[in-house]
Design an enzyme around this catalytic site. Structure first.
Site, PDB file in Angstrom:
ATOM      1  CG  HIS A 281      43.916  41.548  40.707  1.00  0.00           C
ATOM      2  ND1 HIS A 281      44.411  40.291  40.915  1.00  0.00           N
ATOM      3  CD2 HIS A 281      44.994  42.355  40.558  1.00  0.00           C
ATOM      4  CE1 HIS A 281      45.726  40.333  40.921  1.00  0.00           C
ATOM      5  NE2 HIS A 281      46.113  41.571  40.696  1.00  0.00           N
ATOM      6  CG  ASP A 335      47.873  49.344  37.612  1.00  0.00           C
ATOM      7  OD1 ASP A 335      47.688  48.207  37.150  1.00  0.00           O
ATOM      8  OD2 ASP A 335      49.010  49.810  37.838  1.00  0.00           O
TER       9      ASP A 335
HETATM   10  C1  SDX Z   1      47.873  44.483  37.383  1.00  0.00           C
HETATM   11  O1  SDX Z   1      48.087  39.614  37.994  1.00  0.00           O
HETATM   12  C2  SDX Z   1      48.581  40.555  38.775  1.00  0.00           C
HETATM   13  O2  SDX Z   1      48.930  40.352  39.905  1.00  0.00           O
HETATM   14  C3  SDX Z   1      48.680  41.906  38.107  1.00  0.00           C
HETATM   15  C4  SDX Z   1      49.086  43.043  39.014  1.00  0.00           C
HETATM   16  C5  SDX Z   1      50.514  42.908  39.513  1.00  0.00           C
HETATM   17  O3  SDX Z   1      50.842  43.444  40.572  1.00  0.00           O
HETATM   18  O4  SDX Z   1      51.340  42.348  38.732  1.00  0.00           O
HETATM   19  O5  SDX Z   1      48.226  43.104  40.160  1.00  0.00           O
HETATM   20  C6  SDX Z   1      49.031  44.370  38.289  1.00  0.00           C
HETATM   21  O6  SDX Z   1      47.972  44.127  36.249  1.00  0.00           O
HETATM   22  C7  SDX Z   1      46.590  45.000  37.922  1.00  0.00           C
HETATM   23  C8  SDX Z   1      45.448  44.949  36.840  1.00  0.00           C
HETATM   24  C9  SDX Z   1      45.541  46.249  36.028  1.00  0.00           C
HETATM   25  N1  SDX Z   1      44.551  46.197  34.913  1.00  0.00           N
HETATM   26  C10 SDX Z   1      43.469  46.940  34.882  1.00  0.00           C
HETATM   27  O7  SDX Z   1      43.131  47.696  35.794  1.00  0.00           O
HETATM   28  C11 SDX Z   1      42.645  46.790  33.605  1.00  0.00           C
HETATM   29  C12 SDX Z   1      41.171  46.606  33.945  1.00  0.00           C
HETATM   30  N2  SDX Z   1      40.959  45.308  34.602  1.00  0.00           N
HETATM   31  C13 SDX Z   1      40.549  44.215  33.810  1.00  0.00           C
HETATM   32  O8  SDX Z   1      40.857  44.223  32.450  1.00  0.00           O
HETATM   33  C14 SDX Z   1      40.536  42.878  34.510  1.00  0.00           C
HETATM   34  O9  SDX Z   1      39.988  43.064  35.759  1.00  0.00           O
HETATM   35  C15 SDX Z   1      41.829  42.094  34.636  1.00  0.00           C
HETATM   36  C16 SDX Z   1      42.500  41.925  33.339  1.00  0.00           C
HETATM   37  C17 SDX Z   1      42.746  42.770  35.588  1.00  0.00           C
HETATM   38  C18 SDX Z   1      41.482  40.728  35.218  1.00  0.00           C
HETATM   39  O10 SDX Z   1      40.608  40.158  34.306  1.00  0.00           O
HETATM   40  P1  SDX Z   1      40.081  38.670  34.440  1.00  0.00           P
HETATM   41  O11 SDX Z   1      40.540  38.025  35.702  1.00  0.00           O
HETATM   42  O12 SDX Z   1      40.403  37.974  33.159  1.00  0.00           O
HETATM   43  O13 SDX Z   1      38.548  38.908  34.624  1.00  0.00           O
HETATM   44  P2  SDX Z   1      37.470  38.552  33.562  1.00  0.00           P
HETATM   45  O14 SDX Z   1      37.820  39.165  32.238  1.00  0.00           O
HETATM   46  O15 SDX Z   1      37.242  37.079  33.619  1.00  0.00           O
HETATM   47  O16 SDX Z   1      36.204  39.337  34.127  1.00  0.00           O
HETATM   48  C19 SDX Z   1      35.316  38.703  35.031  1.00  0.00           C
HETATM   49  C20 SDX Z   1      34.053  39.575  34.994  1.00  0.00           C
HETATM   50  C21 SDX Z   1      33.603  39.899  33.559  1.00  0.00           C
HETATM   51  O17 SDX Z   1      32.210  40.114  33.595  1.00  0.00           O
HETATM   52  P3  SDX Z   1      31.227  38.968  32.996  1.00  0.00           P
HETATM   53  O18 SDX Z   1      31.647  38.791  31.523  1.00  0.00           O
HETATM   54  O19 SDX Z   1      31.495  37.716  33.820  1.00  0.00           O
HETATM   55  O20 SDX Z   1      29.838  39.537  33.165  1.00  0.00           O
HETATM   56  O21 SDX Z   1      34.378  40.862  35.592  1.00  0.00           O
HETATM   57  C22 SDX Z   1      34.207  41.887  34.623  1.00  0.00           C
HETATM   58  C23 SDX Z   1      34.256  41.236  33.261  1.00  0.00           C
HETATM   59  O22 SDX Z   1      33.545  41.996  32.316  1.00  0.00           O
HETATM   60  N3  SDX Z   1      35.332  42.824  34.785  1.00  0.00           N
HETATM   61  C24 SDX Z   1      35.228  44.135  34.657  1.00  0.00           C
HETATM   62  C25 SDX Z   1      36.508  44.645  34.911  1.00  0.00           C
HETATM   63  N4  SDX Z   1      37.333  43.629  35.180  1.00  0.00           N
HETATM   64  C26 SDX Z   1      36.591  42.500  35.095  1.00  0.00           C
HETATM   65  N5  SDX Z   1      34.174  44.926  34.337  1.00  0.00           N
HETATM   66  C27 SDX Z   1      34.430  46.265  34.273  1.00  0.00           C
HETATM   67  N6  SDX Z   1      35.646  46.816  34.530  1.00  0.00           N
HETATM   68  C28 SDX Z   1      36.691  46.053  34.846  1.00  0.00           C
HETATM   69  N7  SDX Z   1      37.864  46.621  35.099  1.00  0.00           N
END
Ligand code: SDX
Length: 405
Positions: A281, A335
């Site tokens: 998140h 989710d």
């Molecule tokens: C919702 O914003 C809100 O409030 C949204 C929400 C709401 O109520 O409206 O809460 C609802 O959208 C929940 C999120 C649902 N999405 C998912 O479950 C999809 C999977 N999650 C990710 O794609 C991700 O966590 C996000 C998009 C939710 C957040 O991404 P960020 O903040 O842009 O994080 P990032 O891409 O900067 O990642 C930081 C690190 C990275 O690793 P490094 O490159 O630093 O080594 O964390 C890792 C990412 O690879 N990472 C994950 C991951 N999410 C982040 N690694 C594996 N699996 C994941 N799900």
């Protein structure tokens, strides 16, 4: 010849801003950048706190209802008994759809995704109620009532139409949650199922400036009608990185197939740097408090309606991801468990995100109303990285352009 990989030639697009200040201000995805001032909800991502108008989500989930919470979010206070009764009555009275919208939905392809059907239908409401009397409180209230009342009916209508059936008319004697479940199956839901579903709607109603709410705000800031605002937000919520994740989680759990396969799945995902749906998140760096409550709701349903083995896979997935990625703040978000609840309620998987939209309409409308009170059209700037002084080349003098890989 222009290649795509020219060094970023940073120039201030706003002459009064020095390039250095502009470069320091740049945050991809506007991460951590306040876009509005708001008093609707509050998230503490480190402590795992979510409050609606200052009330902890745990209290609203156990003591309130979705419509009472929607009133709180939109108008900013808990309604009196009479105010809530009037709000509920008005919403019950406006649940039906114009026949032209139902007929329009009959032209949609059955294979279309329900989120696309919902976005088209929400925008179509603007054809019937397009007056943009945004300074008229009665217009604002009417739009709030119509959108809260009709979005569930539209979602259920497309579900019936794509199966070749006529939509089921809403029943005024059923409350908001029970009526939606009824319109999906023409059977009155079990009281526990209706109560659990109502709580799910409360949990999904609002979450500060997430992508779809930001989309709603940008659209609202142009002073367009609220139906266009909601249609814009629905399109944003549909993405798998946002509201679309709940559908992907179920598909992921089914693909993993067993508890024993979880560790291999996680280690492969990490090796391939792919995202594990339902985890991570932008704000929460601990387990989303909504995920904890959704887990409790799932267990209530399993106790009453029968277990789902995918829940055991989900529990193991949560354990392994915490072990491998907990140090990065990757934990279950809203989710991750919601799909297991909806599945046990008999809601088709591709309706999970429309259900998220049904709930989030109340948060979008709360921010729409707050934006109107102190509006300034959103128009950010950019860091320009393109060329200057390029001249037009007649087509017979052009050579092939080598695009960067
Ligand atoms: C919702 O914003 C809100 O409030 C949204 C929400 C709401 O109520 O409206 O809460 C609802 O959208 C929940 C999120 C649902 N999405 C998912 O479950 C999809 C999977 N999650 C990710 O794609 C991700 O966590 C996000 C998009 C939710 C957040 O991404 P960020 O903040 O842009 O994080 P990032 O891409 O900067 O990642 C930081 C690190 C990275 O690793 P490094 O490159 O630093 O080594 O964390 C890792 C990412 O690879 N990472 C994950 C991951 N999410 C982040 N690694 C594996 N699996 C994941 N799900």
């Amino acid at each position: 010849m222009v290649t795509q990989t020219d060094n970023l030639n940073v120039q201030a697009t706003d002459e009064s801003t020095t390039p250095r200040a502009l470069v320091c201000d740049f945050r991809p995805g506007l991460e951590g950048v306040p876009a509005v001032q708001s008093s609707i909800s509050y998230v503490d991502g480190k402590a795992g706190i979510l409050e609606y108008r200052g009330i902890p989500i745990e209290e609203l989930a156990t003591r309130s209802t979705f419509l009472e919470t929607s009133f709180l979010l939109i108008w900013g206070y808990l309604p009196t008994e009479a105010e809530l009764a009037e709000f509920q009555h008005d919403i019950q009275f406006h649940r039906r759809l114009k026949f032209r919208i139902r007929d329009m939905m009959k032209c949609f392809p059955e294979s279309g995704h329900p989120m696309d059907a919902l976005q088209a239908s929400a925008a179509a409401l603007g054809l019937f109620y397009s007056r943009r009397a945004l300074l008229d409180p009665s217009y604002i209230r009417a739009a709030v009532i119509r959108l809260l009342a009709k979005i569930p009916t539209m979602t259920a209508a497309f579900q019936m139409i794509r199966k070749g059936n006529d939509p089921i008319q809403p029943r005024d004697d059923l409350d908001y949650a029970a009526n939606f479940l009824y319109m999906l199956s023409e059977r009155e839901p079990d009281p526990l199922a209706a109560r659990v579903f109502d709580t799910c709607l409360t949990l999904h109603a609002e979450h500060t400036i997430n992508a779809s709410t930001f989309s709603a705000l940008v659209t609202a800031s142009t002073m367009t009608d609220p139906y266009a605002v909601v249609a814009s937000a629905v399109g944003t919520l549909a993405g798998p990185l946002h509201g679309g994740a709940n559908e992907e989680v179920i598909e992921m759990l089914e693909a993993i197939g067993s508890v024993e396969a979880v560790e291999g799945f996680v280690d492969r995902a990490i090796a391939e740097k792919s995202r594990i749906m339902g985890f991570g998140h932008r704000v929460y760096k601990v387990k989303d408090p909504r995920a904890t409550i959704l887990q409790q709701l799932a267990e209530q349903l399993f106790d009453s309606l029968g277990h789902d083995r995918h829940y055991d896979i989900a529990l193991e997935l949560e354990r392994v991801v915490a072990d491998r990625l907990g140090h990065k703040g990757i934990y279950p978000n809203v989710d991750f468990y919601s799909g297991l609840v909806y599945r046990r309620l008999g809601i088709p998987t591709d309706l999970f995100t429309p259900v998220f939209a049904i709930a989030r309409v109340s948060g979008w409308l709360a921010h729409w109303r707050e934006q109107l009170a102190a509006n300034r059209i959103f128009r950010p700037t950019q860091l320009y990285g393109g060329e200057h002084g390029v001249h037009y080349v007649p087509i017979d003098e052009r050579g092939p352009v080598q695009l960067a890989p």
